[in-house]
Design an enzyme around this catalytic site. Structure first.
Site, PDB file in Angstrom:
ATOM      1  N   PRO A 145       0.810  -1.222   0.000  1.00  0.00           N
ATOM      2  CA  PRO A 145       0.000   0.000   0.000  1.00  0.00           C
ATOM      3  C   PRO A 145       0.842   1.269   0.000  1.00  0.00           C
ATOM      4  O   PRO A 145       0.321   2.360  -0.257  1.00  0.00           O
ATOM      5  CB  PRO A 145      -0.841  -0.109   1.278  1.00  0.00           C
ATOM      6  CG  PRO A 145      -0.302  -1.249   2.052  1.00  0.00           C
ATOM      7  CD  PRO A 145       0.552  -2.078   1.163  1.00  0.00           C
TER       8      PRO A 145
ATOM      9  N   GLU B  89       1.774  -8.151   8.195  1.00  0.00           N
ATOM     10  CA  GLU B  89       1.780  -6.678   8.307  1.00  0.00           C
ATOM     11  C   GLU B  89       2.645  -6.002   7.254  1.00  0.00           C
ATOM     12  O   GLU B  89       2.670  -4.787   7.162  1.00  0.00           O
ATOM     13  CB  GLU B  89       2.249  -6.260   9.702  1.00  0.00           C
ATOM     14  CG  GLU B  89       1.378  -6.784  10.824  1.00  0.00           C
ATOM     15  CD  GLU B  89      -0.059  -6.281  10.735  1.00  0.00           C
ATOM     16  OE1 GLU B  89      -0.260  -5.072  10.603  1.00  0.00           O
ATOM     17  OE2 GLU B  89      -0.969  -7.132  10.796  1.00  0.00           O
TER      18      GLU B  89
ATOM     19  N   ARG C 139      -5.605  -8.282 -20.617  1.00  0.00           N
ATOM     20  CA  ARG C 139      -6.584  -7.860 -21.625  1.00  0.00           C
ATOM     21  C   ARG C 139      -6.003  -6.879 -22.642  1.00  0.00           C
ATOM     22  O   ARG C 139      -6.591  -6.653 -23.687  1.00  0.00           O
ATOM     23  CB  ARG C 139      -7.845  -7.299 -20.956  1.00  0.00           C
ATOM     24  CG  ARG C 139      -7.610  -6.092 -20.105  1.00  0.00           C
ATOM     25  CD  ARG C 139      -8.840  -5.735 -19.301  1.00  0.00           C
ATOM     26  NE  ARG C 139      -9.953  -5.355 -20.153  1.00  0.00           N
ATOM     27  CZ  ARG C 139     -10.032  -4.206 -20.808  1.00  0.00           C
ATOM     28  NH1 ARG C 139      -9.046  -3.330 -20.726  1.00  0.00           N
ATOM     29  NH2 ARG C 139     -11.085  -3.936 -21.551  1.00  0.00           N
TER      30      ARG C 139
ATOM     31  N   ASP D 122     -11.176   1.907 -24.289  1.00  0.00           N
ATOM     32  CA  ASP D 122     -11.409   1.852 -22.850  1.00  0.00           C
ATOM     33  C   ASP D 122     -11.293   3.215 -22.193  1.00  0.00           C
ATOM     34  O   ASP D 122     -10.590   4.086 -22.685  1.00  0.00           O
ATOM     35  CB  ASP D 122     -10.328   0.997 -22.170  1.00  0.00           C
ATOM     36  CG  ASP D 122     -10.604  -0.463 -22.314  1.00  0.00           C
ATOM     37  OD1 ASP D 122     -11.756  -0.812 -22.551  1.00  0.00           O
ATOM     38  OD2 ASP D 122      -9.644  -1.235 -22.182  1.00  0.00           O
TER      39      ASP D 122
END
Ligand code: ADE
Length: 223
Positions: free
Chosen positions: A89, A116, A153, A168
């Site tokens: 993150p 963690e 994709r 897209d």
């Protein structure tokens, strides 16, 4: 063929999403191979520990440096030009532009952590730290699967229509896609915009581009 590798403690996590729809077909057609490497296979010692408590105290466990670095070395041995990406993150934000950048490489290796987080020294052995967004997942696997799907994709010949990927959202100037409608013409009193039934292709295209512009502005304003 594009070579994707995943370093994980949970290779089975990827079985179901890779056996459905577009990823399934891309693998069957030989556009991509996805190989999981089990990090635990590189753990030494009687208990094959892959995690340990943090120095300085605090909650949770961290991925240990030795097995993870050994697993990265194995990934680089299998694919010498691979770009190793750690899912965390605290990394750079994943975007459509990143997906396009990754598929230009011969190979990408996605490193997934649990617990963690990682021992910080692992960072010196990867090429990039990447985050899916500003939230904390219980592990890197769901993030890695999203990155895999977004890349797969975009590979040549994977989508049914070559225009699909180009049209897209985000592909051009970060612009969002326009709204789409299919039958029925009226649902619960909500009608399909008239212009789409007009058969006037220039008018339809102008309407779509205007809708995409309005949507993009609205999204930007709500950020
Ligand atoms: N691991 C845990 N949370 C994550 C996130 N948001 N992105 C990437 N990897 C993660």
């Amino acid at each position: 063929m594009f070579f994707a590798q995943v370093l994980t403690l949970f290779p089975e996590f990827f079985d179901s999403p890779l056996s459905c729809s577009i990823p399934k077909r891309a693998i069957a057609d030989g556009a991509v191979s996805v190989d999981c490497i089990q990090i635990r296979d590189f753990a030494t010692g009687k208990h094959q520990n892959v995690d340990d408590a943090p120095y300085g105290g605090g909650p949770g466990m961290l991925m240990k440096v030795e097995p993870v670095v050994a697993a990265i070395a194995e990934a680089r041995k299998r694919q010498p030009n691979t770009h190793v990406v750690m899912l965390t993150p605290t990394g750079n934000k994943f975007t459509q532009a990143k997906a396009l950048e990754y598929i230009e490489k011969d190979s990408v290796t996605l490193l997934c952590g649990r617990y963690e987080g990682f021992d910080e020294r692992i960072v010196d052995y990867v090429d990039e730290e990447l985050s899916l967004g500003d939230y904390v997942l219980s592990g890197g696997e769901p993030a890695a699967m999203c990155v895999l799907d977004a890349m797969i994709r975009l590979l040549p010949d994977v989508l049914g229509s070559p225009e699909s990927a180009v049209l897209d959202s985000f592909t051009e100037d970060g612009m969002l896609d326009w709204p789409h409608y299919t039958r029925p013409e009226v649902f619960d009193g909500k009608a399909v915009p008239k212009v789409l039934l007009s058969g006037d292709h220039a008018k339809i295209q102008a309407w779509r581009e205007e809708q995409a512009r309005l949507r993009s502005l609205k999204r930007k304003a709500s950020k």
